[in-house]
Design a protein around this motif. Structure first.
Motif, PDB file in Angstrom:
ATOM      1  N   PHE A 124      -1.422   3.372  10.481  1.00  0.00           N
ATOM      2  CA  PHE A 124      -2.738   3.002   9.939  1.00  0.00           C
ATOM      3  C   PHE A 124      -3.836   3.653  10.777  1.00  0.00           C
ATOM      4  CE2 PHE A 124      -4.952  -0.543   7.521  1.00  0.00           C
ATOM      5  CZ  PHE A 124      -6.239  -0.202   7.897  1.00  0.00           C
ATOM      6  N   ALA A 125      -3.773   3.455  12.091  1.00  0.00           N
ATOM      7  CA  ALA A 125      -4.798   4.009  12.976  1.00  0.00           C
ATOM      8  C   ALA A 125      -4.806   5.536  12.916  1.00  0.00           C
ATOM      9  CB  ALA A 125      -4.567   3.526  14.399  1.00  0.00           C
ATOM     10  N   SER A 126      -3.627   6.130  12.873  1.00  0.00           N
ATOM     11  CA  SER A 126      -3.539   7.587  12.784  1.00  0.00           C
ATOM     12  C   SER A 126      -4.121   8.106  11.478  1.00  0.00           C
ATOM     13  CB  SER A 126      -2.085   8.035  12.920  1.00  0.00           C
ATOM     14  OG  SER A 126      -1.573   7.732  14.203  1.00  0.00           O
ATOM     15  N   SER A 145       0.800  -1.234   0.000  1.00  0.00           N
ATOM     16  CA  SER A 145       0.000   0.000   0.000  1.00  0.00           C
ATOM     17  C   SER A 145       0.825   1.274   0.000  1.00  0.00           C
ATOM     18  CB  SER A 145      -0.939   0.013   1.215  1.00  0.00           C
ATOM     19  OG  SER A 145      -1.830  -1.086   1.186  1.00  0.00           O
ATOM     20  N   GLY A 146       2.145   1.167   0.094  1.00  0.00           N
ATOM     21  CA  GLY A 146       2.962   2.363   0.187  1.00  0.00           C
ATOM     22  C   GLY A 146       2.867   2.962   1.579  1.00  0.00           C
ATOM     23  N   PRO A 147       3.240   4.238   1.751  1.00  0.00           N
ATOM     24  CA  PRO A 147       3.138   4.874   3.069  1.00  0.00           C
ATOM     25  C   PRO A 147       1.728   4.715   3.626  1.00  0.00           C
ATOM     26  CG  PRO A 147       4.368   6.261   1.557  1.00  0.00           C
ATOM     27  CD  PRO A 147       3.794   5.149   0.730  1.00  0.00           C
ATOM     28  N   GLU A 198     -10.896   9.699   3.782  1.00  0.00           N
ATOM     29  CA  GLU A 198     -11.339  11.045   3.436  1.00  0.00           C
ATOM     30  C   GLU A 198     -12.274  11.014   2.229  1.00  0.00           C
ATOM     31  OE1 GLU A 198     -12.093  15.042   3.215  1.00  0.00           O
ATOM     32  OE2 GLU A 198     -11.359  13.802   4.882  1.00  0.00           O
ATOM     33  N   ALA A 199     -11.979  10.161   1.250  1.00  0.00           N
ATOM     34  CA  ALA A 199     -12.870  10.020   0.105  1.00  0.00           C
ATOM     35  C   ALA A 199     -14.245   9.532   0.551  1.00  0.00           C
ATOM     36  CB  ALA A 199     -12.266   9.058  -0.917  1.00  0.00           C
ATOM     37  N   SER A 250      -0.784   7.819   4.884  1.00  0.00           N
ATOM     38  CA  SER A 250      -1.384   8.630   3.828  1.00  0.00           C
ATOM     39  C   SER A 250      -2.343   7.808   2.975  1.00  0.00           C
ATOM     40  CB  SER A 250      -0.304   9.266   2.963  1.00  0.00           C
ATOM     41  OG  SER A 250       0.563   8.300   2.417  1.00  0.00           O
ATOM     42  N   ALA A 251      -2.045   6.513   2.749  1.00  0.00           N
ATOM     43  CA  ALA A 251      -2.947   5.662   1.960  1.00  0.00           C
ATOM     44  C   ALA A 251      -4.294   5.515   2.651  1.00  0.00           C
ATOM     45  CB  ALA A 251      -2.306   4.299   1.728  1.00  0.00           C
TER      46      ALA A 251
END
Length: 321
Positions: free
Chosen positions: A132-134, A78-80, A90-91, A83-84
């Motif tokens: 992930f949680a953040s 998933s990369g960073p 957010e979407a 941010s992922a």
């Protein structure tokens, strides 16, 4: 039992109060076929449909699979991760829908099987799961933690079982701290894998008492009725042994025809009930596994690696063959 990498009705508004606050948008109208859950526009089946509009199977897969709410799986691909996850939730927030996410990066994932991999060390995993949680933060979300991780403890040496349990406990507490509005569920295997009393002990050791509950039947095929019976038994065992009961959710993505005892791309399976809130048994029925994603090079898809979308698998699930 295992999941390959990567990857309603308004009458359900009688869901428990804690869910109503989070899922209110899904209860606003009986016409909302997605029940308030977010439809991933970049799921594997959605990408396939976009790229294969001229394929005779595309319309059927769009109507029955890619237009439905399902989980987005996150792992070492998933990369960073912060941010992922943040972009995804957010979407969903912008769409006023509830996203379903899966954390799938535990060291020694899948006991080295078709979906093997995971974080390279315990410390790397702690950093990853905290990020992930953040990434979710105060946003509302549904999260399933590490499918199979507790049910597969028996494949590990005794010292590694303790390490894994500690990591899952850490994950639960990080979500509680950093994602307080998320509904978080430890994975609890399936109806025929681990006896309910033992699964209750494993869930408790992993701090299930500090999160919403547990998830069942992830990437498997057992009927909702069988999963509900098992979930009730696990919850009762938690109550009897540790003084608290917990709600559960059931993966219905491929359980329409029940299980034939096989787990790796078996023939004759079928899509189950779309993601929705439930008035009895499980508090939510969810498409956790992405329908059409292969379990590995096996069964009806012998040359399809885990997590790769197969239109043939998807069509078979739609038609129940």
């Amino acid at each position: 039992m295992r999941q390959g990498i990567r990857v309603v009705p308004g009458s359900r508004c009688i869901a428990p109060f804690a869910l109503v606050a989070l899922l209110a948008s899904g209860c606003a109208t009986a016409a909302n076929q997605n029940g308030g859950f977010y439809v991933d526009p970049d799921s594997n089946p959605a990408i396939w449909v976009r790229d294969h509009g001229g394929d005779a199977r595309a319309a059927k897969i769009r109507a029955s699979v890619s237009s439905k709410p399902m989980a987005r799986w996150f792992g070492n691909w998933s990369g960073p991760i912060g941010s992922a996850v943040s972009r995804y939730v957010e979407a969903a927030r912008s769409a006023d829908k509830l996203p379903i996410l899966v954390a799938y990066n535990i060291p020694g994932r899948d006991c080295g099987g078709h979906s093997g991999g995971g974080a390279g060390s315990a410390q790397a995993y702690r950093t990853w799961i905290s990020s992930f949680a953040s990434g979710i933060g105060n946003t509302r979300a549904v999260v399933v933690i590490e499918p199979d991780a507790l049910a597969q403890l028996d494949c590990l040496a005794a010292d590694q079982r303790a390490v894994r349990t500690d990591l899952l406990k850490y994950a639960a507490r990080e979500f509680k701290l950093r994602a307080p509005n998320a509904l978080v569920y430890h994975d609890g295997g399936n109806a025929t894998w681990v006896p309910a009393e033992e699964m209750a002990r494993r869930l408790h050791a992993a701090a299930a008492g500090e999160i919403r509950g547990f998830a069942l039947n992830v990437s498997n095929y057992h009927t909702t009725a069988d999963s509900n019976r098992y979930g009730a038994a696990v919850s009762a065992a938690l109550k009897n042994q540790f003084g608290y009961a917990k709600p559960f959710v059931v993966d219905t993505s491929r359980n329409g025809n029940g299980s034939n005892g096989e787990w790796c791309n078996p023939a004759g399976r079928k899509l189950g009930a779309a993601s929705q809130h439930s008035a009895s048994g499980a508090e939510m029925l969810l498409w956790v596994k992405v329908p059409g994603d292969s379990d590995g090079n096996c069964g009806i898809a012998p040359n399809t690696p885990a997590g790769t979308f197969s239109p043939d698998i998807a069509t078979r699930l739609i038609e129940g063959r």
